[in-house]
Motif scaffolding. Structure first.
Motif, PDB file in Angstrom:
ATOM      1  N   ALA A  18       0.821  -1.212   0.000  1.00 57.07           N
ATOM      2  CA  ALA A  18       0.000   0.000   0.000  1.00 57.07           C
ATOM      3  C   ALA A  18       0.854   1.261   0.000  1.00 57.07           C
ATOM      4  O   ALA A  18       0.510   2.272  -0.615  1.00 57.07           O
ATOM      5  CB  ALA A  18      -0.919  -0.004   1.215  1.00 57.07           C
ATOM      6  N   HIS A  19       1.978   1.169   0.652  1.00 56.93           N
ATOM      7  CA  HIS A  19       2.889   2.307   0.728  1.00 56.93           C
ATOM      8  C   HIS A  19       3.204   2.881  -0.649  1.00 56.93           C
ATOM      9  O   HIS A  19       3.252   4.090  -0.853  1.00 56.93           O
ATOM     10  CB  HIS A  19       4.173   1.852   1.423  1.00 56.93           C
ATOM     11  N   HIS A  20       3.403   1.966  -1.612  1.00 54.62           N
ATOM     12  CA  HIS A  20       3.801   2.425  -2.932  1.00 54.62           C
ATOM     13  C   HIS A  20       2.637   2.920  -3.766  1.00 54.62           C
ATOM     14  O   HIS A  20       2.802   3.804  -4.583  1.00 54.62           O
ATOM     15  CB  HIS A  20       4.503   1.295  -3.697  1.00 54.62           C
ATOM     16  N   SER A  21       1.477   2.326  -3.594  1.00 58.47           N
ATOM     17  CA  SER A  21       0.392   2.633  -4.518  1.00 58.47           C
ATOM     18  C   SER A  21      -0.475   3.798  -4.050  1.00 58.47           C
ATOM     19  O   SER A  21      -1.271   4.314  -4.808  1.00 58.47           O
ATOM     20  CB  SER A  21      -0.481   1.387  -4.727  1.00 58.47           C
ATOM     21  N   ARG A  34       5.611   6.823 -11.597  1.00 59.68           N
ATOM     22  CA  ARG A  34       5.839   5.868 -10.514  1.00 59.68           C
ATOM     23  C   ARG A  34       4.515   5.520  -9.839  1.00 59.68           C
ATOM     24  O   ARG A  34       4.231   4.364  -9.557  1.00 59.68           O
ATOM     25  CB  ARG A  34       6.832   6.492  -9.527  1.00 59.68           C
ATOM     26  N   ARG A  35       3.715   6.536  -9.643  1.00 58.62           N
ATOM     27  CA  ARG A  35       2.423   6.303  -8.996  1.00 58.62           C
ATOM     28  C   ARG A  35       1.479   5.545  -9.927  1.00 58.62           C
ATOM     29  O   ARG A  35       0.670   4.744  -9.488  1.00 58.62           O
ATOM     30  CB  ARG A  35       1.783   7.632  -8.595  1.00 58.62           C
ATOM     31  N   ALA A  36       1.588   5.822 -11.219  1.00 64.07           N
ATOM     32  CA  ALA A  36       0.701   5.163 -12.190  1.00 64.07           C
ATOM     33  C   ALA A  36       1.247   3.810 -12.637  1.00 64.07           C
ATOM     34  O   ALA A  36       0.616   3.123 -13.436  1.00 64.07           O
ATOM     35  CB  ALA A  36       0.506   6.069 -13.401  1.00 64.07           C
ATOM     36  N   ARG A  37       2.421   3.450 -12.142  1.00 60.18           N
ATOM     37  CA  ARG A  37       3.062   2.184 -12.544  1.00 60.18           C
ATOM     38  C   ARG A  37       3.307   2.112 -14.047  1.00 60.18           C
ATOM     39  O   ARG A  37       3.119   1.080 -14.675  1.00 60.18           O
ATOM     40  CB  ARG A  37       2.206   0.980 -12.104  1.00 60.18           C
TER      41      ARG A  37
END
Lengths: 367, 367
Positions: free
Chosen positions: B19-22, B329-332
């Motif tokens: 969750a931290h990353h997304s 980064r947030r959108a992968r």
């Protein structure tokens, strides 16, 4: 046509050395061979220059010959160069006919011991070029290619600055000719040529590169066609390695949309190890020197009275080339664009097409 | 150094998806690795951007590390990336160390499941580049090369115009970077490099050529050295044939004397089949359209508050690249200058040196 005074074509060396040729006060008599689109510029330049006269015209097209002769007041008109050379005592022929006709015309003039100026490309192949140069040598006549771009006022100034060492040793140059001018309107045959922009225009800018940076040891070329209505390439980009070390880019295009179309000007950049030169489309020449100095020269030419924009850039250079030719002719010096010199420009054109076709760098032939 | 929270480097995929990353509202935590000349720009950009924080620094040089940490108020400092990655929970590393250190640093970060930004050239050879890209793939971490020139405001506008079809299909381009700026003052090691301007600067302008005109199928390159006090080449001229058909010239020089030195700007020309673009040194972008129309846009960037001329051109692009990186980064999504993309830029550099050494055209490797 009246009988004038035939040059003794069996003794061309004697003809070359007679008093008529060496006396600076005598008017040089020439024949203009080919009365097409560009020939008018050469004609007007001869008429403007002192010490020279066009005594006869030659063209296979009777209508064109008559119109041209009437326009310029030239009485002696021929549809055949042999007849012209037999009947007229001329010192030189100025060949403004298309390239395929050059071999016959140059050979005939050489046999008659008459000096030759010939439009570019002066031969359709390097083999032909070599043969024509050797024929002229054998007959003791000079062969000068009417390569006029290097004679443009601004280009001469750039060459002069380089020659004076104003920017030190040149290590980079760019000669850029990008336009959307409709050249097909005046010269519709250009649209039919399989080889278009390098052969017609690039040959000039490649010659400028040689005039500014010297002979070329290696060349790469990429071409393309934007205009769907023509047969040949309408843009070409070349990178040259010159023997003296300079690298230059020569790029040309007739597919470029510019609001302030510089046709037919070439824009020039030269970087030397002690300064730079930038020639802009408005004839502003900037010389950048060490320590942030910059000198701007206005190199707008003095236009011939008969010239008209946009052709005046070229027309001025035609006068310059022909004026220089007269001086060299009197001094018995080869012109800067004599056959052997221009062979090396023609070799760049051949190398360019070879590189574009193969995707490989090419070492151009040299005289 | 305090123990923070190690990323479980045995389970990088889980770490990637937690969750931290997304969570877009969570601040991304990064470590800046390498505190040299250019790292300060990256640091300031991170500090300016929302949603991201540099949590730790790493440098082998204790003095440089201390000075940098003090300047930017970063408490957590490491002289070793393994220790950093063990002790700090970071989402990414921003590697600003020299190229020879990249393999160790990228490999370590990949093993710890940490996303990677890496300065250019991101590898010293194509083989290493390929290996590093594959290592990152294997470990499920993103690898983005900090290739910022294509992120310059003016360059993005040119790319946008081309993308919108404003000038039709591009058939010619020139990206020109000619300067006399003393880059050796800030980066004295540049004078010692056997490979200088293409590797240091040309890599950027070649990447711009790829960004604007696409991948390259053939390349020719000529180089030279004017400055006697350096080891490598200080001017290079390249001609590229792009897969989509465009031909471009990419020329760069640190030996050019210009009163109005454009450092570190690139001047751009693009000719399309329906118009042209010209980007001048004063950020005036002219769009030439059919029928002689011309629109001039002022594309002067909005400078970061901390930026200073002449570096502001670059500094603005650093903010743009890093800001985009955060969004991606947030959108992968992979960044535009992700490893596989940048491999193809690196391949142009290799091809350029090969062409310059052999005098032959080269077909660059492709990812």
């Amino acid at each position: 046509m009246p009988y004038i005074r035939p040059t003794d074509h069996r003794q061309p060396d004697i003809a070359m050395d007679d008093a008529h040729h060496s006396n600076a006060s005598t008017v040089l008599r020439g024949a203009l061979v080919g009365c097409g689109f560009f020939a008018a510029n050469q004609m007007r330049a001869w008429q403007e220059l002192p010490g020279v006269a066009i005594a006869a015209l030659c063209d296979r097209d009777a209508g064109r010959l008559a119109a041209f002769g009437d326009t310029f007041g030239i009485e002696h008109r021929f549809d055949d160069i042999e007849t012209l050379l037999t009947q007229m005592a001329v010192d030189f022929v100025d060949i403004a006919a298309p390239t395929p006709a050059h071999e016959t015309l140059v050979t005939a003039a050489a046999h008659y011991g008459v000096d030759i100026i010939c439009q570019k490309p002066f031969a359709g192949s390097l083999a032909t070029a070599r043969r024509l140069i050797n024929i002229c040598r054998k007959h003791g006549v000079s062969l000068t290619v009417h390569e006029n771009f290097r004679w443009q006022h601004a280009v001469r100034r750039v060459a002069e600055l380089i020659g004076e060492g104003r920017i030190g040793r040149p290590f980079f140059g760019r000669i850029s000719y990008r336009s959307g001018f409709d050249v097909f309107a005046n010269q519709p045959y250009l649209a039919t040529l399989e080889r278009f922009i390098i052969q017609d225009l690039g040959i000039h800018t490649l010659d400028m590169a040689r005039a500014l940076f010297g002979d070329v040891v290696r060349l790469s070329c990429e071409t393309g066609r934007v205009n769907p209505d023509i047969a040949g390439e309408d843009h070409a980009t070349l990178m040259l390695r010159h023997e003296a070390g300079c690298v230059s880019v020569v790029d040309c295009s007739y597919a470029t949309t510019l609001a302030d179309d510089p046709f037919p000007q070439s824009l020039i950049e030269v970087d030397g190890d002690r300064g730079s030169i930038r020639l802009a489309a408005d004839f502003q020449l900037t010389i950048h020197g060490p320590g942030g100095s910059a000198t701007v020269e206005d190199v707008t030419p003095t236009w011939p009275a008969w010239s008209e924009a946009p052709w005046n850039v070229i027309q001025e250079s035609v006068v310059a080339l022909q004026g220089d030719w007269i001086e060299r002719r009197r001094a018995r010096e080869p012109a800067p664009t004599a056959g052997p010199d221009n062979f090396n420009t023609l070799a760049l054109v051949e190398a360019a097409y070879q590189s574009a076709a193969t995707g490989q760098s090419v070492e151009p032939e040299r005289w």
